[in-house]
Every structure is written in C-alpha cells, then in structure tokens.
Design a protein around this motif. Structure first.
Motif, PDB file in Angstrom:
ATOM      1  N   SER A 158       1.111  -1.281   0.327  1.00 60.19           N
ATOM      2  CA  SER A 158      -0.099  -0.044  -0.034  1.00 60.19           C
ATOM      3  C   SER A 158       1.603   0.978  -0.041  1.00 60.19           C
ATOM      4  O   SER A 158       1.741   1.800   0.327  1.00 60.19           O
ATOM      5  N   GLN A 159       0.877   2.178  -0.156  1.00 57.42           N
ATOM      6  CA  GLN A 159       1.473   3.599  -0.407  1.00 57.42           C
ATOM      7  C   GLN A 159       1.741   3.638   1.149  1.00 57.42           C
ATOM      8  O   GLN A 159       2.838   4.197   1.106  1.00 57.42           O
ATOM      9  N   LYS A 160       0.305   4.109   2.042  1.00 57.42           N
ATOM     10  CA  LYS A 160       0.745   4.017   3.167  1.00 57.42           C
ATOM     11  C   LYS A 160       2.012   3.509   3.968  1.00 57.42           C
ATOM     12  O   LYS A 160       3.236   3.708   4.672  1.00 57.42           O
ATOM     13  N   ASP A 161       1.798   1.730   3.787  1.00 57.85           N
ATOM     14  CA  ASP A 161       3.609   0.902   4.143  1.00 57.85           C
ATOM     15  C   ASP A 161       4.715   1.400   3.553  1.00 57.85           C
ATOM     16  O   ASP A 161       5.291   1.317   3.922  1.00 57.85           O
ATOM     17  N   VAL A 162       5.035   1.944   1.660  1.00 56.26           N
ATOM     18  CA  VAL A 162       5.591   2.266   1.477  1.00 56.26           C
ATOM     19  C   VAL A 162       6.174   2.980   2.463  1.00 56.26           C
ATOM     20  O   VAL A 162       7.616   3.617   2.276  1.00 56.26           O
ATOM     21  N   ALA A 163       5.484   4.725   2.472  1.00 60.58           N
ATOM     22  CA  ALA A 163       5.575   5.818   2.591  1.00 60.58           C
ATOM     23  C   ALA A 163       6.138   5.751   4.351  1.00 60.58           C
ATOM     24  O   ALA A 163       7.452   6.170   4.567  1.00 60.58           O
ATOM     25  N   ALA A 164       5.324   4.795   4.946  1.00 62.33           N
ATOM     26  CA  ALA A 164       6.206   4.180   6.619  1.00 62.33           C
ATOM     27  C   ALA A 164       7.236   3.979   6.249  1.00 62.33           C
ATOM     28  O   ALA A 164       8.606   4.535   7.384  1.00 62.33           O
ATOM     29  N   ARG A 175      17.336  11.795  -4.233  1.00 61.09           N
ATOM     30  CA  ARG A 175      17.415  11.266  -2.364  1.00 61.09           C
ATOM     31  C   ARG A 175      16.049  10.134  -2.579  1.00 61.09           C
ATOM     32  O   ARG A 175      16.281   9.307  -2.302  1.00 61.09           O
ATOM     33  N   VAL A 176      14.888  10.700  -3.092  1.00 64.90           N
ATOM     34  CA  VAL A 176      13.656  10.363  -2.303  1.00 64.90           C
ATOM     35  C   VAL A 176      13.682   9.174  -3.592  1.00 64.90           C
ATOM     36  O   VAL A 176      13.218   7.787  -3.351  1.00 64.90           O
ATOM     37  N   LEU A 177      13.634   9.616  -4.653  1.00 67.39           N
ATOM     38  CA  LEU A 177      13.781   8.496  -5.790  1.00 67.39           C
ATOM     39  C   LEU A 177      14.857   7.017  -5.753  1.00 67.39           C
ATOM     40  O   LEU A 177      13.934   6.021  -5.725  1.00 67.39           O
ATOM     41  N   ARG A 178      16.044   7.549  -5.072  1.00 63.01           N
ATOM     42  CA  ARG A 178      16.778   6.436  -5.185  1.00 63.01           C
ATOM     43  C   ARG A 178      16.457   5.704  -3.838  1.00 63.01           C
ATOM     44  O   ARG A 178      15.973   4.339  -3.921  1.00 63.01           O
ATOM     45  N   ALA A 179      15.672   6.765  -2.237  1.00 63.98           N
ATOM     46  CA  ALA A 179      15.317   5.602  -1.401  1.00 63.98           C
ATOM     47  C   ALA A 179      14.065   4.714  -1.912  1.00 63.98           C
ATOM     48  O   ALA A 179      14.005   3.394  -1.535  1.00 63.98           O
ATOM     49  N   ILE A 180      13.278   5.292  -2.706  1.00 57.41           N
ATOM     50  CA  ILE A 180      12.038   4.587  -3.418  1.00 57.41           C
ATOM     51  C   ILE A 180      12.396   3.190  -4.452  1.00 57.41           C
ATOM     52  O   ILE A 180      10.881   1.920  -4.417  1.00 57.41           O
ATOM     53  N   ALA A 181      13.200   2.712  -5.011  1.00 55.28           N
ATOM     54  CA  ALA A 181      13.732   2.288  -6.101  1.00 55.28           C
ATOM     55  C   ALA A 181      14.089   0.928  -5.585  1.00 55.28           C
ATOM     56  O   ALA A 181      14.455   0.240  -5.724  1.00 55.28           O
ATOM     57  N   GLN A 182      15.309   1.384  -4.018  1.00 55.84           N
ATOM     58  CA  GLN A 182      15.310   0.884  -3.104  1.00 55.84           C
ATOM     59  C   GLN A 182      14.714  -0.686  -2.905  1.00 55.84           C
ATOM     60  O   GLN A 182      14.343  -1.440  -2.592  1.00 55.84           O
ATOM     61  N   GLU A 183      13.477   0.592  -1.650  1.00 54.59           N
ATOM     62  CA  GLU A 183      12.692  -0.185  -1.431  1.00 54.59           C
ATOM     63  C   GLU A 183      11.567  -0.846  -2.088  1.00 54.59           C
ATOM     64  O   GLU A 183      11.361  -2.352  -1.724  1.00 54.59           O
ATOM     65  N   LEU A 184      10.948  -0.927  -3.604  1.00 52.35           N
ATOM     66  CA  LEU A 184       9.948  -1.674  -4.503  1.00 52.35           C
ATOM     67  C   LEU A 184      10.857  -2.177  -5.635  1.00 52.35           C
ATOM     68  O   LEU A 184      10.579  -2.900  -6.282  1.00 52.35           O
ATOM     69  N   ARG A 185      12.440  -2.330  -5.330  1.00 49.67           N
ATOM     70  CA  ARG A 185      13.720  -3.002  -6.233  1.00 49.67           C
ATOM     71  C   ARG A 185      13.466  -3.053  -7.552  1.00 49.67           C
ATOM     72  O   ARG A 185      13.179  -3.266  -8.053  1.00 49.67           O
ATOM     73  N   ILE A 186      13.625  -1.507  -7.665  1.00 50.25           N
ATOM     74  CA  ILE A 186      13.251  -0.545  -9.596  1.00 50.25           C
ATOM     75  C   ILE A 186      14.416  -0.779  -9.611  1.00 50.25           C
ATOM     76  O   ILE A 186      14.692   0.084  -9.142  1.00 50.25           O
ATOM     77  N   PRO A 187      14.304  -1.260 -10.696  1.00 50.10           N
ATOM     78  CA  PRO A 187      16.059  -0.740 -11.774  1.00 50.10           C
ATOM     79  C   PRO A 187      16.180   0.814 -11.729  1.00 50.10           C
ATOM     80  O   PRO A 187      14.982   1.559 -12.207  1.00 50.10           O
ATOM     81  N   PRO A 188      16.997   1.868 -11.149  1.00 53.72           N
ATOM     82  CA  PRO A 188      16.930   3.141 -10.610  1.00 53.72           C
ATOM     83  C   PRO A 188      16.932   3.093 -12.734  1.00 53.72           C
ATOM     84  O   PRO A 188      16.503   4.445 -12.692  1.00 53.72           O
ATOM     85  N   GLU A 189      17.272   2.639 -13.519  1.00 56.23           N
ATOM     86  CA  GLU A 189      17.105   3.387 -15.094  1.00 56.23           C
ATOM     87  C   GLU A 189      15.963   3.824 -15.461  1.00 56.23           C
ATOM     88  O   GLU A 189      15.948   4.918 -15.711  1.00 56.23           O
TER      89      GLU A 189
END
Length: 452
Positions: free
Chosen positions: A54-60, A82-96
């Motif tokens: 959920s959005q809430k879970d990712v944000a928390a 910084r936010v993008l890199r953090a969320i990429a790591q949390e959701l395992r999104i390739p940085p590209e």
C-alpha cells in the motif's frame, strides 16, 4: 470553534507569475519534463502494486507520509533524487526506470553526475528535512529506569499502594493532556517507587498491575517521540508485569501497546493477528462486564483498527470497527484516565484515522465535520482530530486548510503538535507549497524545527 471546511466554495490561493518559472524553458521542454515525471510516477505505482504494497506501507518504510508516495505516483516531486533512489531500493526498481544513473554501490554514486542526468528532464527543488530531536536528561533517566538492575533511586515518597495508584493515575492524565515534558520527568521516580514496593509481599498483584500500567504509559510516550527501540524495552516490561498481575484487563492493555509498537515497526500483519487473538478471548457478554473491562477491550479493538488500516486491510478494519462500536454501546468514558478514554467519540476518531490511512480524504472530512462540533474533553483526542483533518486536507492539496487545522491542534495540545509525526506532516505541506503562497506555513515549519 469555527469549522475550516468549505463544501461548495473552493479555496482561492494566491498565484505567482509563471513567466519567471518558465523563462528558461520553452513549451516543448516543459512538456517533456511533465511527460517524464508521469512516466516515472507510473513506474513507481506499477512496482508497488506488483509487490502488493500500500502507499501507506511504502511511505512508512521510508519515513514519509502517504501523501508523498501518492504525489510521486502522480508525477509530482519526482525531481528529488534522494527520494527516488530510496523508493527504488524499497520497491526493487532498476534505477534506470526512474531516470537515475545505474550504480553498483550506493556509496560510490556520484551525486553531481546524477544530478546532471536528472536535470535533463526535471527541475531542481528542495527536499523537506525534519530536525531530529535531541535526547534530554529526562529521556535518558526514563530509559535508565527501564533497564534491568537497580534502576534509578526512589523518590523517598510514601510507597503506600493507595498513593502509588493515585500517582499512576496522575501520570496517565499527563499523557492524555499531552504534558509530555512533565510526564517524562515523573516516570523514572514513579517506576523506581513501584519497583521498590512490588518487591515486598503485600499487594504484589495490585502493584504489578500498576507497574504494568506505568510501563504502558512509558511505551506510549516513547512512541510519540519515535523512539521505537526503547519502546520495545518498555512494552516487554509491561507484558511481564501484566502477566504477574493475573488481571486480564491489564494484560489486554499491555497487548494493545505491544500491537502499537509492532505496527509502528511495520509488522502490521503480526499486530492485527495479536489484537484479533487477544480480543477473541475477551469479547462478548458486554452487558455483564465492568466499565473498566469494556474500556480496555474497546481500546484494544481500536488498536486493531489502526494496525489493520495501516496494513491496507479494509476487511479487518471494518471488523474491528464494528466490534468496537458494539462495545461502545455499553460504555462511554471520556476522561483523561488510564481506562476512561473509550467512547463512541473515540471510535469515530479511529474511523476517521482509518479513512485517512486508506487515502479516502473526502470521506474522512465528512466524518470529521460532526466531530469538529462535538465536545471532546481529552486534549490528546482533540488534537488527534485536527491532525487527521490536516492530513485529509493535505491529501486533497488544500494546504491552507491543512495548516489551519494543525494550528487548531496546537491550541488543543501544543506539545503533541511538536512530535516527529506532526513535524513531518507540516514539513511535507510546506515542501509542496513551492510557490510559497503560504508564508505562515513555512514560518510555522521552521518553528517546529522542520523547515522545507
């Protein structure tokens, strides 16, 4: 108190000239920026949905408010590397996929090169940063009181059980009136006196119950301060003393704060399971239960509402709410006391909070309006109403109303508004006011130590 909401008439915010903002960017460049931002937002949304988060879970998990993730998925705020890199790591999104340079080791990343890469598509902005709280001597004393061993010296006050019961009640009132500074000063000595008294053979069960309640209060205070590490220590002691007391009401209350710690640490599924298992053993036969028993059960169920909504589980949230409403038919205690803060009003407040957690801001504000006209005697609950209203306004982009709601919360409980969660909310709203049309919001954010 005058309400802030406006049903039909939208807010009219002061506008700044767009000419200066676009002076260095032609229409084609602006369109490219917006298109790339929307693409990045959609990539984030798809990754989150794919992982059933959920959005809430990712944000928390990232230490943000849900609205930040919602804005990112809508293509807003995607210029913050910084936010993008953090969320990429949390959701395992390739940085590209998010327009970031691929790096094998985050420690070797070149921030300047990455910034230049991002500037091809996005404009620069300033991220909201909250100033971390500095530990105080009183906080250190409280933590010391929770540790095994001799603990702090007792205050020399009488250790008569009746006196200690009154002091525990006074501590609870300090919490619900949001006098956290005085409470933090009072808890170490109270814990020391209770531990000394409970080492005897007289009233051991009663003293264990009082000590458990004091540890519960310590846990709640530490959670307000976002000190989850020491909250675990406090709740462990609360559970141990609750078991020694043999009182199911005290045990239920200790389980409630344990579920709170679990939920704060993102173990929401475990928190929901713990509340449900305990509540199943306590619910029923409400017409034959004491008010104290009913209040403890009701508050436990409301903790289930918070945990379930934080997990994005609507079905469990509705089940806990329905049962809490049933309990509230038999008891209504609106006092700043250990057990006397459960009532239909408190149930309605938790229903409002759940709606905000689910992002249902319109429904949340509908639920908030009758509560704004209702007398709520407990300051902590009054402040909670206006803070949740501020979150709902913020979700709708109504920053002026959100700011006013937080200021009303401040009049209810000034110290409560200065806790980290509310500072983050204010900083988040200020960061979104990029045109700085609300200078009072930015000034207030700086006052709270959370400049945007």
């Amino acid at each position: 108190m005058q309400e802030l909401h406006r049903d039909e008439v939208p807010l009219i915010y002061a506008r700044l000239s767009r000419q200066d903002r676009r002076r260095r960017k032609g229409p084609w460049q602006m369109a490219e920026i917006h298109s790339e931002a929307r693409r990045i937002g959609e990539a984030i949304r798809q990754a989150r949905v794919l992982r059933r988060r959920s959005q809430k879970d990712v944000a928390a998990a990232l230490g943000y408010h849900q609205s930040k993730v919602s804005r990112l998925e809508g293509g807003r705020g995607t210029e913050d590397i910084r936010v993008l890199r953090a969320i990429a790591q949390e959701l395992r999104i390739p940085p590209e996929q998010l327009g970031l340079a691929a790096v094998r080791d985050a420690a070797t990343a070149d921030p300047e090169a990455e910034e230049m890469h991002r500037r091809t598509f996005l404009a620069a902005s300033i991220a909201a940063l909250a100033t971390p709280a500095t530990p105080t001597a009183a906080h250190d004393d409280l933590v010391q009181a929770l540790l095994p061993g001799l603990g702090p010296a007792n205050t020399g006050a009488p250790v008569d059980t009746t006196v200690l019961r009154e002091r525990v009640g006074a501590a609870r009132r300090l919490f619900y009136t949001c006098d956290y500074v005085e409470l933090e000063r009072a808890l170490p000595g109270l814990i020391a006196d209770l531990r000394l008294a409970s080492s005897g053979v007289v009233d051991s069960d009663v003293l264990s119950a009082l000590l458990a309640t004091t540890y519960q209060t310590s846990t709640s205070l530490l959670l307000k301060q976002h000190d989850q590490g020491n909250a675990w220590l406090a709740v462990g002691r609360a559970m141990a003393e609750a078991e020694r007391s043999g009182d199911p009401v005290v045990l239920a209350s200790s389980v409630r704060v344990q579920a709170h710690v679990l939920a704060r640490e993102k173990h929401t599924t475990q928190a929901v399971t713990l509340v449900r298992h305990t509540a199943d053993q306590l619910t029923g036969s409400y017409d034959r239960r004491s008010p104290k028993y009913l209040a403890a059960v009701g508050l436990l169920l409301l903790r289930g509402v918070t945990a379930a909504s934080g997990a994005g589980d609507r079905a469990a949230t509705e089940e806990f709410l329905a049962e809490a409403k049933e309990v509230a038919r038999y008891v209504s205690l609106d006092r700043a006391d250990a057990w006397a803060n459960f009532s239909p009003t408190n149930v309605a407040l938790h229903e409002l909070s759940a709606l905000v957690a689910f992002g249902d801001s319109g429904l949340a504000l509908q639920a908030a309006r009758p509560l704004m006209r209702r007398h709520i005697p407990v300051p902590e609950r009054r402040a909670a109403l206006w803070v949740e209203a501020a979150r709902a306004y913020s979700q709708q982009g109504r920053l002026s109303d959100g700011y006013q709601a937080v200021r009303i919360a401040e009049t209810c409980a000034a110290q409560d508004v200065r806790r980290p969660a509310v500072r983050d909310l204010v900083a988040d709203m200020a960061a979104r006011d990029r045109r700085r049309t609300l200078p009072e919001l930015h000034h207030f954010s700086r006052q709270l130590g959370a400049p945007a």
